[in-house]
Motif scaffolding. Structure first.
Motif, PDB file in Angstrom:
ATOM      1  N   ILE A   3      -8.845-122.164  13.368  1.00 45.84           N
ATOM      2  CA  ILE A   3      -9.441-123.483  13.613  1.00 45.84           C
ATOM      3  C   ILE A   3      -8.408-124.592  13.450  1.00 45.84           C
ATOM      4  O   ILE A   3      -8.274-125.465  14.310  1.00 45.84           O
ATOM      5  N   VAL A   4      -7.649-124.589  12.353  1.00 44.70           N
ATOM      6  CA  VAL A   4      -6.730-125.697  12.086  1.00 44.70           C
ATOM      7  C   VAL A   4      -5.447-125.615  12.914  1.00 44.70           C
ATOM      8  O   VAL A   4      -4.732-126.614  13.035  1.00 44.70           O
ATOM      9  N   THR A   5      -5.147-124.447  13.488  1.00 42.93           N
ATOM     10  CA  THR A   5      -3.978-124.344  14.375  1.00 42.93           C
ATOM     11  C   THR A   5      -4.361-124.487  15.840  1.00 42.93           C
ATOM     12  O   THR A   5      -3.501-124.380  16.716  1.00 42.93           O
ATOM     13  N   ARG A   6      -5.643-124.715  16.105  1.00 41.81           N
ATOM     14  CA  ARG A   6      -6.139-124.855  17.491  1.00 41.81           C
ATOM     15  C   ARG A   6      -5.870-123.585  18.302  1.00 41.81           C
ATOM     16  O   ARG A   6      -5.445-123.641  19.452  1.00 41.81           O
ATOM     17  N   THR A   7      -6.119-122.423  17.720  1.00 38.56           N
ATOM     18  CA  THR A   7      -5.874-121.143  18.412  1.00 38.56           C
ATOM     19  C   THR A   7      -7.065-120.203  18.250  1.00 38.56           C
ATOM     20  O   THR A   7      -6.893-119.003  18.045  1.00 38.56           O
ATOM     21  N   GLU A   8      -8.258-120.730  18.343  1.00 37.33           N
ATOM     22  CA  GLU A   8      -9.452-119.942  18.060  1.00 37.33           C
ATOM     23  C   GLU A   8      -9.611-118.751  18.997  1.00 37.33           C
ATOM     24  O   GLU A   8      -9.974-117.651  18.569  1.00 37.33           O
ATOM     25  N   LEU A   9      -9.346-118.948  20.280  1.00 38.26           N
ATOM     26  CA  LEU A   9      -9.579-117.884  21.250  1.00 38.26           C
ATOM     27  C   LEU A   9      -8.436-116.871  21.291  1.00 38.26           C
ATOM     28  O   LEU A   9      -8.675-115.676  21.474  1.00 38.26           O
ATOM     29  N   VAL A  57     -13.602-129.150  26.984  1.00 40.65           N
ATOM     30  CA  VAL A  57     -14.693-128.500  26.236  1.00 40.65           C
ATOM     31  C   VAL A  57     -14.806-129.135  24.852  1.00 40.65           C
ATOM     32  O   VAL A  57     -14.117-128.734  23.915  1.00 40.65           O
ATOM     33  N   SER A  58     -15.683-130.125  24.742  1.00 35.65           N
ATOM     34  CA  SER A  58     -15.920-130.778  23.456  1.00 35.65           C
ATOM     35  C   SER A  58     -17.236-130.267  22.878  1.00 35.65           C
ATOM     36  O   SER A  58     -18.263-130.261  23.561  1.00 35.65           O
ATOM     37  N   LEU A  59     -17.210-129.847  21.633  1.00 31.83           N
ATOM     38  CA  LEU A  59     -18.376-129.247  21.014  1.00 31.83           C
ATOM     39  C   LEU A  59     -19.295-130.263  20.355  1.00 31.83           C
ATOM     40  O   LEU A  59     -20.503-130.047  20.249  1.00 31.83           O
ATOM     41  N   GLY A  60     -18.741-131.372  19.893  1.00 31.58           N
ATOM     42  CA  GLY A  60     -19.527-132.307  19.103  1.00 31.58           C
ATOM     43  C   GLY A  60     -19.570-131.831  17.660  1.00 31.58           C
ATOM     44  O   GLY A  60     -19.392-130.643  17.385  1.00 31.58           O
ATOM     45  N   PRO A  61     -19.816-132.723  16.697  1.00 31.55           N
ATOM     46  CA  PRO A  61     -19.722-132.351  15.275  1.00 31.55           C
ATOM     47  C   PRO A  61     -20.708-131.265  14.855  1.00 31.55           C
ATOM     48  O   PRO A  61     -20.351-130.366  14.083  1.00 31.55           O
ATOM     49  N   ILE A  62     -21.947-131.308  15.314  1.00 31.91           N
ATOM     50  CA  ILE A  62     -22.950-130.322  14.886  1.00 31.91           C
ATOM     51  C   ILE A  62     -22.606-128.938  15.425  1.00 31.91           C
ATOM     52  O   ILE A  62     -22.587-127.945  14.670  1.00 31.91           O
ATOM     53  N   CYS A  64       4.295-129.809  23.761  1.00 29.54           N
ATOM     54  CA  CYS A  64       4.260-130.031  22.319  1.00 29.54           C
ATOM     55  C   CYS A  64       2.847-129.773  21.782  1.00 29.54           C
ATOM     56  O   CYS A  64       1.876-129.716  22.535  1.00 29.54           O
ATOM     57  N   TYR A  65       2.747-129.629  20.463  1.00 32.57           N
ATOM     58  CA  TYR A  65       1.481-129.229  19.842  1.00 32.57           C
ATOM     59  C   TYR A  65       0.954-130.324  18.926  1.00 32.57           C
ATOM     60  O   TYR A  65       1.693-130.868  18.099  1.00 32.57           O
ATOM     61  N   ASP A  66      -0.360-130.613  19.083  1.00 31.37           N
ATOM     62  CA  ASP A  66      -1.034-131.559  18.203  1.00 31.37           C
ATOM     63  C   ASP A  66      -1.734-130.789  17.097  1.00 31.37           C
ATOM     64  O   ASP A  66      -2.931-130.493  17.170  1.00 31.37           O
ATOM     65  N   VAL A  67      -0.971-130.441  16.072  1.00 39.67           N
ATOM     66  CA  VAL A  67      -1.502-129.753  14.891  1.00 39.67           C
ATOM     67  C   VAL A  67      -1.097-130.585  13.686  1.00 39.67           C
ATOM     68  O   VAL A  67       0.063-130.997  13.571  1.00 39.67           O
ATOM     69  N   ARG A  68      -2.026-130.826  12.782  1.00 39.42           N
ATOM     70  CA  ARG A  68      -1.763-131.784  11.704  1.00 39.42           C
ATOM     71  C   ARG A  68      -0.647-131.353  10.767  1.00 39.42           C
ATOM     72  O   ARG A  68       0.263-132.120  10.471  1.00 39.42           O
ATOM     73  N   GLN A  93     -12.816-129.914  19.726  1.00 38.14           N
ATOM     74  CA  GLN A  93     -12.600-129.222  20.998  1.00 38.14           C
ATOM     75  C   GLN A  93     -12.523-127.713  20.766  1.00 38.14           C
ATOM     76  O   GLN A  93     -12.043-127.257  19.727  1.00 38.14           O
ATOM     77  N   LEU A  94     -12.966-126.954  21.743  1.00 41.86           N
ATOM     78  CA  LEU A  94     -12.698-125.519  21.751  1.00 41.86           C
ATOM     79  C   LEU A  94     -11.215-125.342  22.023  1.00 41.86           C
ATOM     80  O   LEU A  94     -10.609-126.136  22.729  1.00 41.86           O
ATOM     81  N   SER A  95     -10.606-124.302  21.470  1.00 42.90           N
ATOM     82  CA  SER A  95      -9.153-124.152  21.644  1.00 42.90           C
ATOM     83  C   SER A  95      -8.770-122.732  22.034  1.00 42.90           C
ATOM     84  O   SER A  95      -9.445-121.765  21.675  1.00 42.90           O
ATOM     85  N   TYR A  96      -7.668-122.651  22.764  1.00 38.51           N
ATOM     86  CA  TYR A  96      -7.076-121.352  23.130  1.00 38.51           C
ATOM     87  C   TYR A  96      -5.723-121.252  22.437  1.00 38.51           C
ATOM     88  O   TYR A  96      -5.569-120.661  21.384  1.00 38.51           O
ATOM     89  N   VAL A  97      -4.698-121.871  23.012  1.00 34.62           N
ATOM     90  CA  VAL A  97      -3.407-122.024  22.346  1.00 34.62           C
ATOM     91  C   VAL A  97      -3.271-123.462  21.850  1.00 34.62           C
ATOM     92  O   VAL A  97      -2.492-123.757  20.957  1.00 34.62           O
ATOM     93  N   ARG A  98      -4.044-124.325  22.419  1.00 32.09           N
ATOM     94  CA  ARG A  98      -4.167-125.718  22.010  1.00 32.09           C
ATOM     95  C   ARG A  98      -5.576-126.154  22.408  1.00 32.09           C
ATOM     96  O   ARG A  98      -6.308-125.382  23.030  1.00 32.09           O
ATOM     97  N   ASP A  99      -5.965-127.359  22.060  1.00 31.50           N
ATOM     98  CA  ASP A  99      -7.308-127.827  22.397  1.00 31.50           C
ATOM     99  C   ASP A  99      -7.537-127.802  23.907  1.00 31.50           C
ATOM    100  O   ASP A  99      -6.655-128.182  24.688  1.00 31.50           O
ATOM    101  N   ILE A 100      -8.731-127.372  24.301  1.00 33.76           N
ATOM    102  CA  ILE A 100      -9.143-127.424  25.702  1.00 33.76           C
ATOM    103  C   ILE A 100      -9.867-128.750  25.883  1.00 33.76           C
ATOM    104  O   ILE A 100     -10.997-128.933  25.420  1.00 33.76           O
TER     105      ILE A 100
END
Length: 359
Positions: free
Chosen positions: A274-280, A159-164, A222-226, A149-156
């Protein structure tokens, strides 16, 4: 929290003690920086200053992360995690690409190291490996280090990007952020000081994600971060290493981080986003680096279309130097801008949490 303090303290100590050793060693070997002839005249006096100081930052990062795990046995963190190791690996691979670039510059005594193609290939390999592996390694909570997923503060969710497309997105982020930090590293201490502020903000963000993790504290907001706590150790280690290096890199610099440091640090914040789901939201927190890269894009685009220059020189920290500002004035004011951007980013991060919990 104690492990985070251990991580930052160990990294700071290693970087501040190792850097003078590198200064002495690199000076003896003649590993001096070449300076752009077309740059500000005041920079010509820096020719021959030892470079590749990013080695100390990487050493501090590794020592802080692993040292905090050794000292912190029995505390909150369970041990090295997939998320942290992937970010550490991405950072190190890009540091190696930067090291090759610096080494070629030194050996050929010019300001150009690896050609653009070679550097882009190095970034491509690092980004693709990171992107593929980040979608593996499901944790006990069922989460992988990254999501599609594209992410701002968490996954949006919408907006799913797909693996490629996700892997292409990883390549864009890694290339964009590593080049942005590389462009910012043009004044004594500018990149190291600004990066410390960004990493300080991300230490707060990752620790907050740990305290409000859906796996241990389910509920609104809550946040879904591994692996948020382990990522906080990476952030604290990197921040501590940057501070230790900055002691020697502050104006007048005794050593430069070189591409070894700037490409590694750019890869670090790309991986963290990327791994914290905070790309934007990283665009806000690291806005100074965005502005530096944008100034180059604008300068090139306008010049090619109209043969006119928007800035006296790009990246635009040189614009202010050529306008008569002292180098230290530019550095301190840009640090202030970096601090403001980090504070605004943290405010946006927390305001989204408040909105999620209905506060």
């Amino acid at each position: 929290m104690r492990q985070i303090l251990f991580a930052g303290g160990i990294a700071l100590a290693v970087a501040i003690l190792l850097t003078p050793v590198l200064i002495k060693t690199f000076s003896k070997q003649g590993f001096g920086q070449e300076i752009r002839v077309e740059g500000p005249a005041s920079h010509q006096s820096k020719r021959g200053t030892p470079t590749m100081g990013g080695v100390a930052i990487l050493a501090g990062l590794w020592a802080g992360y692993w040292g905090s795990h050794l000292i912190g046995i029995g505390y909150d963190a369970d041990g090295p995690s997939a998320s942290a190791l992937l970010v550490l690996g991405l950072t190190t691979v890009l540091g190696l690409v930067g090291f090759l670039d610096d080494f070629i510059k030194i050996r050929k005594q010019r300001n150009l190291g690896l050609n653009k193609t070679a550097k882009l290939v190095g970034q491509l390999v690092a980004a693709v490996l990171f992107g593929i592996l980040a979608l593996q390694f499901k944790g006990p909570n069922g989460l992988t280090p990254a999501s599609q997923q594209l992410s701002y503060v968490r996954d949006i969710a919408t907006v799913s990007l797909g693996p490629i497309v996700f892997i292409v997105w990883c390549y864009f982020l890694v290339t964009a952020w590593s080049n942005a930090v590389n462009l910012t590293d043009g004044l004594d201490g500018l990149a190291a000081g600004s990066m410390t502020l960004v990493l300080g903000a991300y230490t707060v963000i990752t620790f907050w994600q740990y305290r409000q993790a859906c796996s241990t504290n389910p509920g609104p907001g809550c946040y879904d971060v591994r692996d948020p706590l382990d990522l906080a150790l990476i952030c604290a280690s990197a921040a501590g290493a940057c501070i230790g290096f900055l002691w020697w890199n502050a104006a007048p610099a005794k050593i430069f981080m070189g591409d070894t440091g700037s490409l590694a640090l750019g890869g670090l914040i790309a991986g963290l986003s990327i791994v914290t789901r905070t790309e934007l939201i990283m665009v806000v927190i690291a806005a100074l680096f965005v502005a530096e890269a944008a100034s180059v894009v604008i300068q090139v685009a306008v010049f090619r279309s109209s043969r006119r220059r928007v800035f006296r020189m790009a990246p635009f920290h040189h614009h202010f130097e050529l306008a008569g500002w002292a180098e230290t004035t530019v550095i301190i004011r840009f640090w202030l801008l970096a601090a403001i951007a980090s504070a605004v980013g943290l405010a946006l991060f927390y305001s989204e949490y408040l909105a999620a919990v209905g506060g």
